[in-house]
Write an enzyme that holds these catalytic residues in place. Sequence first.
Site, PDB file in Angstrom:
ATOM      1  N   GLY A 255       0.781  -1.237   0.000  1.00  0.00           N
ATOM      2  CA  GLY A 255       0.000   0.000   0.000  1.00  0.00           C
ATOM      3  C   GLY A 255       0.808   1.279   0.000  1.00  0.00           C
ATOM      4  O   GLY A 255       0.346   2.312  -0.477  1.00  0.00           O
TER       5      GLY A 255
ATOM      6  N   GLU B  71       3.703   4.287   5.960  1.00  0.00           N
ATOM      7  CA  GLU B  71       2.456   3.526   5.809  1.00  0.00           C
ATOM      8  C   GLU B  71       1.454   4.290   4.954  1.00  0.00           C
ATOM      9  O   GLU B  71       1.493   5.516   4.883  1.00  0.00           O
ATOM     10  CB  GLU B  71       1.826   3.280   7.193  1.00  0.00           C
ATOM     11  CG  GLU B  71       1.890   1.844   7.665  1.00  0.00           C
ATOM     12  CD  GLU B  71       1.034   0.860   6.867  1.00  0.00           C
ATOM     13  OE1 GLU B  71       0.765   1.077   5.673  1.00  0.00           O
ATOM     14  OE2 GLU B  71       0.644  -0.150   7.452  1.00  0.00           O
ATOM     15  N   ASP B  72       0.568   3.538   4.336  1.00  0.00           N
ATOM     16  CA  ASP B  72      -0.493   4.178   3.562  1.00  0.00           C
ATOM     17  C   ASP B  72      -1.605   4.672   4.481  1.00  0.00           C
ATOM     18  O   ASP B  72      -2.068   5.798   4.347  1.00  0.00           O
ATOM     19  CB  ASP B  72      -1.060   3.207   2.500  1.00  0.00           C
ATOM     20  CG  ASP B  72      -1.446   1.839   3.069  1.00  0.00           C
ATOM     21  OD1 ASP B  72      -1.244   1.597   4.285  1.00  0.00           O
ATOM     22  OD2 ASP B  72      -1.943   1.000   2.300  1.00  0.00           O
TER      23      ASP B  72
ATOM     24  N   ASP C  86      -5.306   2.269  10.596  1.00  0.00           N
ATOM     25  CA  ASP C  86      -6.707   1.939  10.825  1.00  0.00           C
ATOM     26  C   ASP C  86      -6.861   1.474  12.273  1.00  0.00           C
ATOM     27  O   ASP C  86      -6.848   2.293  13.178  1.00  0.00           O
ATOM     28  CB  ASP C  86      -7.095   0.880   9.794  1.00  0.00           C
ATOM     29  CG  ASP C  86      -8.567   0.548   9.784  1.00  0.00           C
ATOM     30  OD1 ASP C  86      -9.382   1.468   9.901  1.00  0.00           O
ATOM     31  OD2 ASP C  86      -8.910  -0.643   9.658  1.00  0.00           O
TER      32      ASP C  86
ATOM     33  N   LYS D 146      -7.213   6.972  10.318  1.00  0.00           N
ATOM     34  CA  LYS D 146      -8.621   6.859  10.736  1.00  0.00           C
ATOM     35  C   LYS D 146      -8.638   6.699  12.253  1.00  0.00           C
ATOM     36  O   LYS D 146      -8.764   5.585  12.754  1.00  0.00           O
ATOM     37  CB  LYS D 146      -9.257   5.594  10.125  1.00  0.00           C
ATOM     38  CG  LYS D 146      -9.491   5.581   8.643  1.00  0.00           C
ATOM     39  CD  LYS D 146     -10.365   4.360   8.319  1.00  0.00           C
ATOM     40  CE  LYS D 146     -10.037   3.754   6.991  1.00  0.00           C
ATOM     41  NZ  LYS D 146     -10.719   2.469   6.758  1.00  0.00           N
TER      42      LYS D 146
ATOM     43  N   PHE E 193     -14.108   3.064   3.825  1.00  0.00           N
ATOM     44  CA  PHE E 193     -13.083   2.293   3.126  1.00  0.00           C
ATOM     45  C   PHE E 193     -12.624   3.068   1.889  1.00  0.00           C
ATOM     46  O   PHE E 193     -13.415   3.375   1.005  1.00  0.00           O
ATOM     47  CB  PHE E 193     -13.584   0.906   2.740  1.00  0.00           C
ATOM     48  CG  PHE E 193     -12.453  -0.022   2.418  1.00  0.00           C
ATOM     49  CD1 PHE E 193     -11.731  -0.629   3.437  1.00  0.00           C
ATOM     50  CD2 PHE E 193     -12.072  -0.243   1.093  1.00  0.00           C
ATOM     51  CE1 PHE E 193     -10.653  -1.467   3.143  1.00  0.00           C
ATOM     52  CE2 PHE E 193     -10.992  -1.069   0.799  1.00  0.00           C
ATOM     53  CZ  PHE E 193     -10.291  -1.684   1.824  1.00  0.00           C
ATOM     54  N   VAL E 194     -11.337   3.385   1.868  1.00  0.00           N
ATOM     55  CA  VAL E 194     -10.796   4.210   0.785  1.00  0.00           C
ATOM     56  C   VAL E 194      -9.804   3.431  -0.073  1.00  0.00           C
ATOM     57  O   VAL E 194      -9.189   2.476   0.390  1.00  0.00           O
ATOM     58  CB  VAL E 194     -10.109   5.481   1.345  1.00  0.00           C
ATOM     59  CG1 VAL E 194     -11.110   6.380   2.041  1.00  0.00           C
ATOM     60  CG2 VAL E 194      -8.965   5.127   2.287  1.00  0.00           C
TER      61      VAL E 194
ATOM     62  N   ASP F 295      -5.684  -0.448  -1.864  1.00  0.00           N
ATOM     63  CA  ASP F 295      -6.449  -1.363  -2.706  1.00  0.00           C
ATOM     64  C   ASP F 295      -7.710  -1.873  -2.030  1.00  0.00           C
ATOM     65  O   ASP F 295      -7.868  -1.816  -0.815  1.00  0.00           O
ATOM     66  CB  ASP F 295      -5.603  -2.582  -3.057  1.00  0.00           C
ATOM     67  CG  ASP F 295      -5.459  -3.535  -1.864  1.00  0.00           C
ATOM     68  OD1 ASP F 295      -5.097  -3.058  -0.766  1.00  0.00           O
ATOM     69  OD2 ASP F 295      -5.729  -4.743  -2.010  1.00  0.00           O
TER      70      ASP F 295
HETATM   71  P1  IMP Z   1      -4.482  -1.766  10.733  1.00  0.00           P
HETATM   72  O1  IMP Z   1      -3.570  -2.806  11.264  1.00  0.00           O
HETATM   73  O2  IMP Z   1      -5.921  -2.077  11.057  1.00  0.00           O
HETATM   74  O3  IMP Z   1      -4.118  -0.367  11.128  1.00  0.00           O
HETATM   75  O4  IMP Z   1      -4.451  -1.923   9.168  1.00  0.00           O
HETATM   76  C1  IMP Z   1      -3.625  -1.213   8.379  1.00  0.00           C
HETATM   77  C2  IMP Z   1      -3.674  -1.775   6.973  1.00  0.00           C
HETATM   78  O5  IMP Z   1      -4.987  -2.154   6.595  1.00  0.00           O
HETATM   79  C3  IMP Z   1      -3.266  -0.712   5.992  1.00  0.00           C
HETATM   80  O6  IMP Z   1      -1.885  -0.723   5.789  1.00  0.00           O
HETATM   81  C4  IMP Z   1      -4.045  -1.103   4.763  1.00  0.00           C
HETATM   82  O7  IMP Z   1      -3.329  -2.035   4.008  1.00  0.00           O
HETATM   83  C5  IMP Z   1      -5.296  -1.759   5.288  1.00  0.00           C
HETATM   84  N1  IMP Z   1      -6.427  -0.817   5.318  1.00  0.00           N
HETATM   85  C6  IMP Z   1      -7.017  -0.259   6.395  1.00  0.00           C
HETATM   86  N2  IMP Z   1      -8.005   0.570   6.052  1.00  0.00           N
HETATM   87  C7  IMP Z   1      -8.035   0.582   4.698  1.00  0.00           C
HETATM   88  C8  IMP Z   1      -8.840   1.279   3.736  1.00  0.00           C
HETATM   89  O8  IMP Z   1      -9.730   2.093   4.019  1.00  0.00           O
HETATM   90  N3  IMP Z   1      -8.555   0.998   2.427  1.00  0.00           N
HETATM   91  C9  IMP Z   1      -7.587   0.146   2.024  1.00  0.00           C
HETATM   92  N4  IMP Z   1      -6.809  -0.520   2.906  1.00  0.00           N
HETATM   93  C10 IMP Z   1      -7.039  -0.314   4.231  1.00  0.00           C
HETATM   94 MG    MG Z   2      -0.881  -1.498   4.088  1.00  0.00          MG
END
Ligand code: IMP
Ligand code: MG
Length: 183
Positions: free
Chosen positions: A46, A101-102, A105, A133, A154-155, A161
């Site tokens: 990402g 990071e992209d 979440d 977020k 969800f973006v 992706d």
């Molecule tokens: P976390 O561990 O829940 O913070 O997840 C982070 C990862 O989930 C990111 O690096 C993304 O790859 C994926 N992710 C979380 N939210 C989104 C979204 O809205 N769109 C696309 N990928 C997401």
């Molecule tokens: Mg990612």
Amino acid sequence: MEDMRQDMETILFDQAQLEAKVAQLGEQISRDYEGKDLLLVGVLKGSVVFMADLMRRITVPAAIDFMAVSSYGSGVKTSGVVRILKDLDRSIEGKDLLIVEDILDSGMTLHYLRDLLRDRGCASVRIVTLLDKPERRKVDIHPDYVGFQIPDAFVVGYGLDYAEKYRNLPYVGILKPSVYEGK
Ligand code: IMP
Ligand code: MG
């Protein structure tokens, strides 16, 4: 491009907005890492678009490396399980790491990654994320640099992706729920 555009509910950030924000982040990072041994660690896949743009806005010497972890599969909700699919190529001892990071979440992926990298003897570890977020956070983690805070939607696009699609869009948009509902 046109058919992908139809899957968007709204465009959150267009090319110009992303470019301006990345330039701003690059300036800030360049100031903060003056005289340091900066290693940018991109989280695949990402972060690749953000990484490619951000590194060209950083004016101090910087090396790059990548890690691949899996926490999501192809779905929309996190599983909480973090698995390393690709580790860094080289030792990070004494280096000043900046994880790229992209999107942040639940925070579980980065929480795990940051602790893992910290234990390897680097001088410092910080996090830059293009999108954040905060409402969705499940663990205590605060990014050091944030592009944009966004609501819980969800973006996709600009590296992000859904089921490996939309990464090549030059903008960030909210995906229409109808695209992934019922899957
Ligand atoms: P976390 O561990 O829940 O913070 O997840 C982070 C990862 O989930 C990111 O690096 C993304 O790859 C994926 N992710 C979380 N939210 C989104 C979204 O809205 N769109 C696309 N990928 C997401
Ligand atoms: Mg990612």
